[in-house]
Scaffold this active site. Structure first.
Site, PDB file in Angstrom:
ATOM      1  N   ASP A 254      21.338  -1.545  34.244  1.00  0.00           N
ATOM      2  CA  ASP A 254      22.316  -0.716  34.955  1.00  0.00           C
ATOM      3  C   ASP A 254      21.995  -0.710  36.456  1.00  0.00           C
ATOM      4  O   ASP A 254      21.895   0.342  37.088  1.00  0.00           O
ATOM      5  CB  ASP A 254      22.300   0.709  34.399  1.00  0.00           C
TER       6      ASP A 254
ATOM      7  N   LYS B 249      22.401  18.496  32.722  1.00  0.00           N
ATOM      8  CA  LYS B 249      22.496  18.528  34.175  1.00  0.00           C
ATOM      9  C   LYS B 249      21.159  18.179  34.835  1.00  0.00           C
ATOM     10  O   LYS B 249      20.097  18.311  34.228  1.00  0.00           O
ATOM     11  CB  LYS B 249      22.928  19.929  34.644  1.00  0.00           C
TER      12      LYS B 249
ATOM     13  N   ILE C 179      22.749  18.563  41.052  1.00  0.00           N
ATOM     14  CA  ILE C 179      22.964  17.326  41.837  1.00  0.00           C
ATOM     15  C   ILE C 179      23.425  16.186  40.947  1.00  0.00           C
ATOM     16  O   ILE C 179      23.666  15.078  41.436  1.00  0.00           O
ATOM     17  CB  ILE C 179      21.685  16.916  42.586  1.00  0.00           C
TER      18      ILE C 179
ATOM     19  N   GLY D  60      26.262  13.410  29.964  1.00  0.00           N
ATOM     20  CA  GLY D  60      26.553  13.870  28.615  1.00  0.00           C
ATOM     21  C   GLY D  60      25.416  14.648  27.995  1.00  0.00           C
ATOM     22  O   GLY D  60      25.612  15.478  27.111  1.00  0.00           O
TER      23      GLY D  60
END
Length: 884
Positions: free
Chosen positions: A652, A541, A534, A538
């Site tokens: 972020d 997963k 999903i 870098g």
């Protein structure tokens, strides 16, 4: 003969004694009964099993000085059970007296109000005074204004309820044989009252010797028999509202407390249906046992540092004395010294080492404690805070509260406060000029004194930090919640791994959550099947997995062959080991076997906020849902900014990092770029620019100086994205529309944000709420950080936006009912909208009460200590790592 005479004397004495006793019995007043008056009527009505007699009905034990005006309405928009009581009222344009026959003693006096229009009388313009036996209760009283004032405060506190009925309650001592209530309209105005309730109090509810706040245990004498008392707040903490018919013979209403909590998540509700008894036989009327069957305790007590609390905030009239009554009942522990905590009132110590079990004399014992406090002329808020005793002997870092009451005490025969209605106290020009010059002189002196104090405080704090750095234990204190979990030591890891890569076993020492075996992780992800991926970054997963056969989770697996993203991966471990909050994605556990580093998060069933705005097939969110998501996200960010001594900057913030669980509760995710905030002597953190293009703070980009206001800017972009439902950067659009922030700001500055609103919202939102929402987003996007609001201020105003929208929805629903014909409702709704508009003016309210005062033990942003595991559906920054 003597015997006969003796018998007659004895008989006569007995007869005299019986006569005396009978006379005494007859002389004693019978027990006083409640007097319930249905004003403006000559008939009686039944409400809640009680009979309310019309004020013009015969033999009603009252006298009216003048008949006034009997007003009535055919409609009532409140609870149908109470409707008969509020369909009539007694209006008056001249002074009106109600005189009641009353025996000596104490009474609860309640006035019931429901503003409705009658003939040419506009209730919105009514203004009047009320006195009871010479005690002034209210002055220049305007019922609709009072209703809006209360509902506006509840809106800021998070309440979703609104009512057009209003009750004022007082406690007073009647020394004569009568009670005279006088209603006095203001010049050129009128007044009204719907019902009057007089309830006798036979038990001793108050004592004169009360603990003084900040008095180190000293008592103060209140002389309450000579003072009037107004009930300002009465709360059933941790439980539902208690209706009057559930409160013995005193018919009191106990509100729920959640709307008054600074952060409802800080307190967890508990209930115990065990046999609860009163600690003292004299307390049977203090509160019903229902109050003691529910409570709030600390949400998260498994912390290493005892520096957080539960906080309740109330609006009060300044320059009055207040009696604060706290109700306690230990429902969990069966011995002393298991729950020891502190009580603070308005940032001053009221009690230390408070042990409910020890004070009440056991478990399930109902107990109360009174405190006296003086609110100064410059303060209109009252904070009540409970938290663990730092360095105390109790085994748990916890606190408990079952009920709470706030009473205002009269001064010089006066309980009225007029300034909140805007009345000018007067004064000639000379006195005003004198006050002005005195103020200027005081201001100059204050600046000099403050400068000297700040210098001393700075030196003291610097010296204290140096001492703490060399000490193993922190100085005890009461500061915002900061869960000091073990932190991954990058330097140590680098040494163990030869300086080339991070040691993947570093998390084992943190003991964050459950430790999974690698076999369990492989089974949960079907041997890392690519169909379950999903997110990709870098570092590796993210998989959707199932643990324990039925629990969904998001599983992030770092790639040992890649150095990219590992620093952010470690940062996220560090942050999540410290943080826990209802609006932050939490970590379930980890796996560090076979040179692997895998983290397991809660699964978020509804994915990202972005997916519900555009670019997917999921149904769009309603305007209310979008507001609730924004409020939840703001709460999470506000906790980050204030939950630690130096705060945490997310760095972020974007819609793909706002995840939604199965109930659409918003949670902030991805702390890989997060940074600890600046130290006390600094205003910013100097660091390389990182973040996502389109959300990036321009001031941070220019100066490479990171502050909490950088998150505020990014959140402002999120707000515009929520309204417009389009990507923040879209190169396929015309040049002036590519950047959402710039494009939306141009429309907002023209006050035409509705022109570019998401078409799915067309006609389904309150225009006033959108206007306020746009002004909040505009302030967030100010070019300079100093001109932006804090996240606490943003949260405050977003909650107001939601309240305005819900009031609009309620008004629309009411319009479809018969209640819509009442002119007063239209006027009140207009005032609600106006109130909402004023509340959104951030320029005038940059120092809102939600902002905690620096350097004081103040109201704290608590956490949601829920143990329920939900989860992460997407980690958006992994799907689109180019954003960094």
């Amino acid at each position: 003969m003597m015997k006969v005479l003796g018998r007659e004397v004895v008989g006569l004495l007995v007869l005299v004694m019986v006569s005396v006793f009978v006379t005494i019995g007859e002389a004693q007043p019978s027990q006083a009964k409640s007097v319930l008056v249905n004003c403006g009527s000559n008939s009686s009505v039944n409400v809640d099993g009680r009979r309310w007699v019309g004020d013009l009905a015969p033999n009603n034990n009252l006298t009216l000085s003048t008949p006034g005006i009997a007003a009535s309405t055919a409609t009532f928009g409140g609870d149908s059970a109470s409707a008969p009581l509020y369909k009539s009222a007694r209006m008056f344009t001249d002074s009106l007296n109600y005189t009641f026959g009353a025996t000596q003693g104490n009474y609860f006096l309640r006035f019931h109000f429901f503003p409705f229009s009658f003939e040419n009388y506009d209730v919105n313009k009514s203004s009047f005074d009320v006195e009871a036996n010479g005690l002034k209760l209210v002055s220049k009283f305007n019922v609709p204004g009072e209703i809006l004032h209360k509902n506006s405060y509840l809106a800021r506190s998070g309440s979703n309820s609104s009512s057009l009925t209003f009750i004022k309650e007082y406690f007073l001592n009647v020394e004569s044989g009568s009670l005279v209530i006088e209603f006095i309209p203001s010049k050129g105005s009128f007044g009204f009252v719907n019902a009057i309730e007089i309830v006798p109090v036979t038990d001793k509810l108050f004592v004169d010797q009360v603990n003084k706040v900040g008095g180190n245990g000293a008592n103060t004498y209140l002389n309450l028999n000579k003072r009037g008392i107004e009930t300002v707040y009465r709360l059933n903490v941790g439980g539902p509202e208690i209706e009057p018919d559930k409160d013995l013979d005193l018919w009191r209403t106990w509100e729920g407390d959640s709307s008054y909590m600074f952060t409802a998540d800080a307190g967890e509700k508990i209930i115990n249906s065990s046999n609860i008894t009163y600690a003292s036989s004299n307390d049977t009327s203090v509160a019903p046992l229902l109050v003691y069957e529910t409570a709030r305790i600390m949400s998260n007590t498994e912390v290493l540092d005892k520096r957080f609390n539960m906080s309740w905030k109330f609006e009060v009239d300044p320059d009055f004395d207040y009696l604060i009554r706290l109700h306690f009942c230990e429902l969990v522990y069966d011995k002393a010294n298991q729950r020891v905590f502190r009580i603070f009132i308005n940032n001053r110590s009221a009690a230390d080492n408070f042990d409910v079990f020890a004070r009440a004399g056991g478990m399930n014992k109902a107990y109360h404690q009174d405190y006296f406090d003086v609110v100064s002329t410059k303060i209109s808020t009252l904070w009540i805070q409970l938290g663990p005793e730092a360095g105390g002997s109790g085994s748990g870092t916890d606190a408990l509260l079952n009920g709470l009451e706030v009473f205002k005490l009269s001064r010089n025969g006066n309980l009225a406060y007029v300034e909140k209605y805007g009345e000018n106290s007067g004064g000639n020009g000379t006195s005003q000029r004198l006050i002005l010059w005195v103020g200027i002189g005081a201001g100059v002196a204050s600046v000099v004194i403050i400068a000297a104090l700040l210098t001393l405080i700075f030196r003291f704090c610097k010296k204290r930090r140096n001492k703490q750095r060399d000490s193993k234990n922190n100085t005890p204190g009461w500061w915002p919640l900061f869960l000091h979990g073990a932190v991954v030591n990058s330097t140590a890891n680098a040494k163990r791994s030869g300086g080339n890569q991070i040691s993947y076993g570093s998390v084992a020492s943190t003991r964050v959550g459950r430790r999974f075996t690698f076999a369990e992780i492989k089974a949960a992800t079907n041997n890392f099947n690519d169909s379950l991926v999903i997110g990709v970054g870098g570092f590796g997963k993210v998989y959707k997995g199932e643990i324990d056969n039925d629990t969904l989770a998001a599983i992030k697996r770092a790639n040992p062959q890649s150095e990219q993203g590992l620093a952010e991966f470690e940062t996220e471990i560090e942050m999540l080991s410290k943080l826990r909050h209802r609006h932050l994605v939490s970590m379930i556990g980890f796996c560090d076997e076979q040179n692997e580093m895998i983290l397991v998060y809660e699964y978020m069933a509804n994915g990202t906020l972005r997916s519900h705005l555009f670019g997917s097939d999921v149904p769009p969110l309603s305007w209310k849902q979008r507001l609730e998501v924004c409020i939840g996200s703001a709460r999470g960010l506000h906790y980050l900014h204030t939950g630690a001594e130096r705060g945490i900057i997310h760095r972020d913030v974007k819609t793909t990092n706002i995840l939604l669980d199965e109930n659409f509760v918003a949670k902030m995710a991805d702390f890989g770029l997060s940074k600890t905030g600046p130290a006390l002597e600094h205003t910013h953190v100097s660091t390389a620019v990182k973040g996502s293009f389109g959300y990036l703070d321009p001031e941070y980009f220019r100066r490479q100086q990171l502050t909490e206001k950088s998150d505020v800017y990014s959140f402002g972009v999120v707000l515009f994205e929520v309204v417009c439902a389009r990507a923040v950067i879209n190169p396929s659009l015309p040049k002036d529309q590519i950047n959402l922030a710039e494009w939306a700001m141009r429309w907002q500055q023209q006050r035409s944000l509705q022109t570019i609103i998401d078409p799915h919202l067309d006609g389904k939102y309150c225009p006033e709420s959108l206007m306020i929402f746009g002004e909040i987003a505009e302030k967030c996007l100010a070019d300079e950080g100093k001109n932006r609001p804090t996240m606490g201020e943003v949260l405050w105003h977003l909650e107001s936006v939601l309240q305005v929208h819900e009031a609009w929805m309620h008004a629309n629903a009411a319009t479809r009912n018969s209640f819509s014909s009442s002119q007063v409702v239209e006027n009140v709704e207009e005032r609600e909208a106006e109130c909402g508009q004023h509340s959104a003016t951030l320029d005038e309210e940059s120092n809102v009460d939600l902002k905690m005062k620096e350097g004081k033990e103040g109201a704290l942003m608590g956490t949601d200590g829920s143990d329920g595991v939900v989860g992460v559906d997407e980690f958006s920054q992994l799907v689109n790592p180019q954003g960094r």
